[in-house]
Design a protein around this motif. Structure first.
Motif, short mmCIF file in Angstrom:
data_model
loop_
_atom_site.label_atom_id
_atom_site.label_comp_id
_atom_site.label_asym_id
_atom_site.label_seq_id
_atom_site.Cartn_x
_atom_site.Cartn_y
_atom_site.Cartn_z
N THR A 137 -52.04 41.85 38.99
CA THR A 137 -53.21 41.32 38.29
C THR A 137 -52.86 40.01 37.58
O THR A 137 -53.62 39.04 37.65
CB THR A 137 -53.73 42.35 37.26
OG1 THR A 137 -54.03 43.57 37.95
CG2 THR A 137 -54.96 41.85 36.55
N LYS A 138 -51.69 39.98 36.91
CA LYS A 138 -51.25 38.76 36.23
C LYS A 138 -51.01 37.64 37.24
O LYS A 138 -51.36 36.48 37.00
CB LYS A 138 -49.97 39.05 35.45
CG LYS A 138 -49.53 37.94 34.54
CD LYS A 138 -48.34 38.38 33.71
CE LYS A 138 -47.91 37.30 32.76
NZ LYS A 138 -46.74 37.68 31.97
N SER A 139 -50.46 37.99 38.40
CA SER A 139 -50.23 37.00 39.46
C SER A 139 -51.55 36.43 39.97
O SER A 139 -51.67 35.23 40.19
CB SER A 139 -49.47 37.66 40.61
OG SER A 139 -49.39 36.80 41.70
N ASP A 140 -52.54 37.30 40.16
CA ASP A 140 -53.86 36.84 40.60
C ASP A 140 -54.48 35.88 39.59
O ASP A 140 -55.08 34.86 39.96
CB ASP A 140 -54.81 38.01 40.83
CG ASP A 140 -54.49 38.79 42.10
OD1 ASP A 140 -53.76 38.26 42.95
OD2 ASP A 140 -54.97 39.94 42.22
N ASN A 147 -44.16 28.91 34.53
CA ASN A 147 -44.34 30.33 34.23
C ASN A 147 -45.31 30.98 35.21
O ASN A 147 -45.13 32.15 35.58
CB ASN A 147 -44.85 30.53 32.81
CG ASN A 147 -43.75 30.28 31.79
OD1 ASN A 147 -42.56 30.32 32.11
ND2 ASN A 147 -44.14 30.00 30.56
N ALA A 148 -46.32 30.27 35.65
CA ALA A 148 -47.27 30.81 36.61
C ALA A 148 -46.57 31.12 37.93
O ALA A 148 -46.78 32.17 38.54
CB ALA A 148 -48.43 29.85 36.83
N MET A 149 -45.72 30.21 38.37
CA MET A 149 -45.00 30.43 39.63
C MET A 149 -44.00 31.58 39.50
O MET A 149 -43.80 32.35 40.44
CB MET A 149 -44.29 29.16 40.07
CG MET A 149 -45.22 28.02 40.45
SD MET A 149 -46.40 28.47 41.73
CE MET A 149 -45.32 28.71 43.13
N ILE A 150 -43.38 31.71 38.33
CA ILE A 150 -42.46 32.83 38.10
C ILE A 150 -43.23 34.15 38.16
O ILE A 150 -42.77 35.12 38.77
CB ILE A 150 -41.72 32.67 36.76
CG1 ILE A 150 -40.71 31.53 36.87
CG2 ILE A 150 -41.02 33.96 36.36
CD1 ILE A 150 -40.04 31.16 35.57
N ASP A 151 -44.40 34.22 37.55
CA ASP A 151 -45.23 35.43 37.59
C ASP A 151 -45.60 35.80 39.02
O ASP A 151 -45.56 36.97 39.40
CB ASP A 151 -46.51 35.24 36.76
CG ASP A 151 -46.24 35.16 35.27
OD1 ASP A 151 -45.16 35.61 34.83
OD2 ASP A 151 -47.12 34.65 34.56
N ILE A 152 -45.93 34.80 39.81
CA ILE A 152 -46.32 35.05 41.20
C ILE A 152 -45.13 35.59 41.99
O ILE A 152 -45.26 36.56 42.75
CB ILE A 152 -46.89 33.76 41.83
CG1 ILE A 152 -48.23 33.40 41.18
CG2 ILE A 152 -47.05 33.91 43.34
CD1 ILE A 152 -48.74 32.02 41.52
N GLN A 153 -43.96 35.01 41.80
CA GLN A 153 -42.77 35.47 42.52
C GLN A 153 -42.34 36.87 42.07
O GLN A 153 -41.93 37.69 42.89
CB GLN A 153 -41.62 34.48 42.34
CG GLN A 153 -41.76 33.23 43.16
CD GLN A 153 -41.81 33.53 44.65
OE1 GLN A 153 -41.19 34.44 45.16
NE2 GLN A 153 -42.59 32.73 45.36
N LYS A 154 -42.44 37.16 40.77
CA LYS A 154 -42.10 38.49 40.27
C LYS A 154 -42.98 39.54 40.92
O LYS A 154 -42.49 40.59 41.35
CB LYS A 154 -42.26 38.55 38.75
CG LYS A 154 -41.13 37.99 37.96
CD LYS A 154 -41.40 38.20 36.48
CE LYS A 154 -40.35 37.55 35.62
NZ LYS A 154 -40.65 37.73 34.19
N SER A 155 -44.27 39.27 40.97
CA SER A 155 -45.18 40.26 41.55
C SER A 155 -44.92 40.42 43.04
O SER A 155 -45.01 41.53 43.58
CB SER A 155 -46.63 39.89 41.29
OG SER A 155 -46.98 38.71 41.98
N ASN A 156 -44.58 39.34 43.72
CA ASN A 156 -44.25 39.41 45.14
C ASN A 156 -43.03 40.29 45.38
O ASN A 156 -43.02 41.15 46.26
CB ASN A 156 -44.03 38.01 45.70
CG ASN A 156 -43.84 38.00 47.20
OD1 ASN A 156 -44.28 38.90 47.89
ND2 ASN A 156 -43.19 36.97 47.69
#
Length: 97
Positions: free
Chosen positions: A44-47, A63-72
Protein backbone atom coordinates in the motif's frame (compact mmCIF):
# COMPACT_ATOMS: atom_id res chain seq x y z
CA UNK A 1 9.89 -25.26 16.27
CA UNK A 2 9.33 -27.72 19.01
CA UNK A 3 8.42 -26.87 22.56
CA UNK A 4 10.91 -28.59 24.84
CA UNK A 5 9.57 -29.70 28.24
CA UNK A 6 12.09 -28.99 30.99
CA UNK A 7 11.08 -29.86 34.56
CA UNK A 8 7.39 -29.68 33.60
CA UNK A 9 7.86 -26.18 32.13
CA UNK A 10 7.54 -25.72 28.39
CA UNK A 11 10.53 -23.95 26.87
CA UNK A 12 10.20 -22.62 23.33
CA UNK A 13 13.40 -22.03 21.33
CA UNK A 14 12.15 -18.69 19.96
CA UNK A 15 11.37 -17.47 23.47
CA UNK A 16 15.10 -17.27 24.18
CA UNK A 17 14.99 -20.21 26.60
CA UNK A 18 12.34 -18.49 28.69
CA UNK A 19 9.24 -20.40 29.87
CA UNK A 20 6.19 -19.93 27.70
CA UNK A 21 3.72 -17.45 29.08
CA UNK A 22 0.58 -15.95 27.62
CA UNK A 23 2.80 -13.24 26.11
CA UNK A 24 5.08 -15.66 24.26
CA UNK A 25 2.42 -18.11 23.04
CA UNK A 26 1.47 -17.33 19.48
CA UNK A 27 -0.14 -19.55 16.93
CA UNK A 28 1.22 -20.14 13.47
CA UNK A 29 -1.84 -18.49 11.94
CA UNK A 30 -1.26 -15.30 13.95
CA UNK A 31 2.38 -15.13 12.89
CA UNK A 32 1.39 -15.74 9.27
CA UNK A 33 -1.37 -13.12 9.41
CA UNK A 34 1.01 -10.56 10.93
CA UNK A 35 3.59 -11.22 8.21
CA UNK A 36 0.99 -10.91 5.45
CA UNK A 37 -0.35 -7.70 7.02
CA UNK A 38 3.16 -6.21 6.94
CA UNK A 39 3.53 -7.17 3.28
CA UNK A 40 0.15 -5.63 2.51
CA UNK A 41 1.05 -2.40 4.34
CA UNK A 42 4.31 -2.23 2.42
CA UNK A 43 2.51 -2.72 -0.90
CA UNK A 44 0.00 0.00 0.00
CA UNK A 45 2.85 2.39 0.88
CA UNK A 46 4.58 1.48 -2.39
CA UNK A 47 1.40 2.22 -4.36
CA UNK A 48 1.15 5.62 -2.67
CA UNK A 49 4.78 6.34 -3.49
CA UNK A 50 4.24 5.38 -7.14
CA UNK A 51 1.18 7.62 -7.33
CA UNK A 52 3.16 10.52 -5.88
CA UNK A 53 5.98 9.95 -8.37
CA UNK A 54 3.56 9.76 -11.31
CA UNK A 55 1.74 12.91 -10.27
CA UNK A 56 4.97 14.83 -9.59
CA UNK A 57 4.07 15.45 -5.94
CA UNK A 58 6.87 13.37 -4.49
CA UNK A 59 8.68 15.04 -1.59
CA UNK A 60 11.65 12.69 -1.43
CA UNK A 61 12.30 10.57 -4.52
CA UNK A 62 15.03 8.56 -2.79
CA UNK A 63 12.71 7.36 0.01
CA UNK A 64 9.90 6.66 -2.46
CA UNK A 65 12.16 4.42 -4.52
CA UNK A 66 13.37 2.63 -1.39
CA UNK A 67 9.74 1.97 -0.36
CA UNK A 68 8.97 0.56 -3.80
CA UNK A 69 12.00 -1.75 -3.74
CA UNK A 70 11.26 -2.93 -0.18
CA UNK A 71 7.73 -3.90 -1.12
CA UNK A 72 8.98 -5.66 -4.25
CA UNK A 73 11.45 -7.73 -2.22
CA UNK A 74 8.82 -8.55 0.42
CA UNK A 75 6.37 -9.67 -2.25
CA UNK A 76 9.00 -11.86 -3.94
CA UNK A 77 9.93 -13.44 -0.61
CA UNK A 78 6.25 -14.08 0.19
CA UNK A 79 5.72 -15.78 -3.16
CA UNK A 80 8.81 -17.95 -2.63
CA UNK A 81 7.63 -19.00 0.83
CA UNK A 82 4.21 -19.84 -0.61
CA UNK A 83 5.86 -21.92 -3.35
CA UNK A 84 7.94 -23.82 -0.79
CA UNK A 85 4.87 -24.53 1.34
CA UNK A 86 2.97 -25.82 -1.69
CA UNK A 87 5.94 -28.00 -2.70
CA UNK A 88 6.15 -29.43 0.82
CA UNK A 89 2.40 -30.13 0.86
CA UNK A 90 2.58 -31.87 -2.52
CA UNK A 91 5.55 -33.93 -1.36
CA UNK A 92 3.61 -35.03 1.72
CA UNK A 93 0.65 -36.01 -0.43
CA UNK A 94 2.92 -38.23 -2.54
CA UNK A 95 4.17 -40.12 0.54
CA UNK A 96 2.78 -43.59 0.98
CA UNK A 97 1.65 -44.66 4.38
Amino acid sequence: MNVVPVNNVNIHPSAGGQPLTSKTKTSFSKVLNNALDKVNQSLTKSDQSMTEIASGNVQNLHNAMIDIQKSNILLQATVEVRNKVIDAYQEMMRMQI
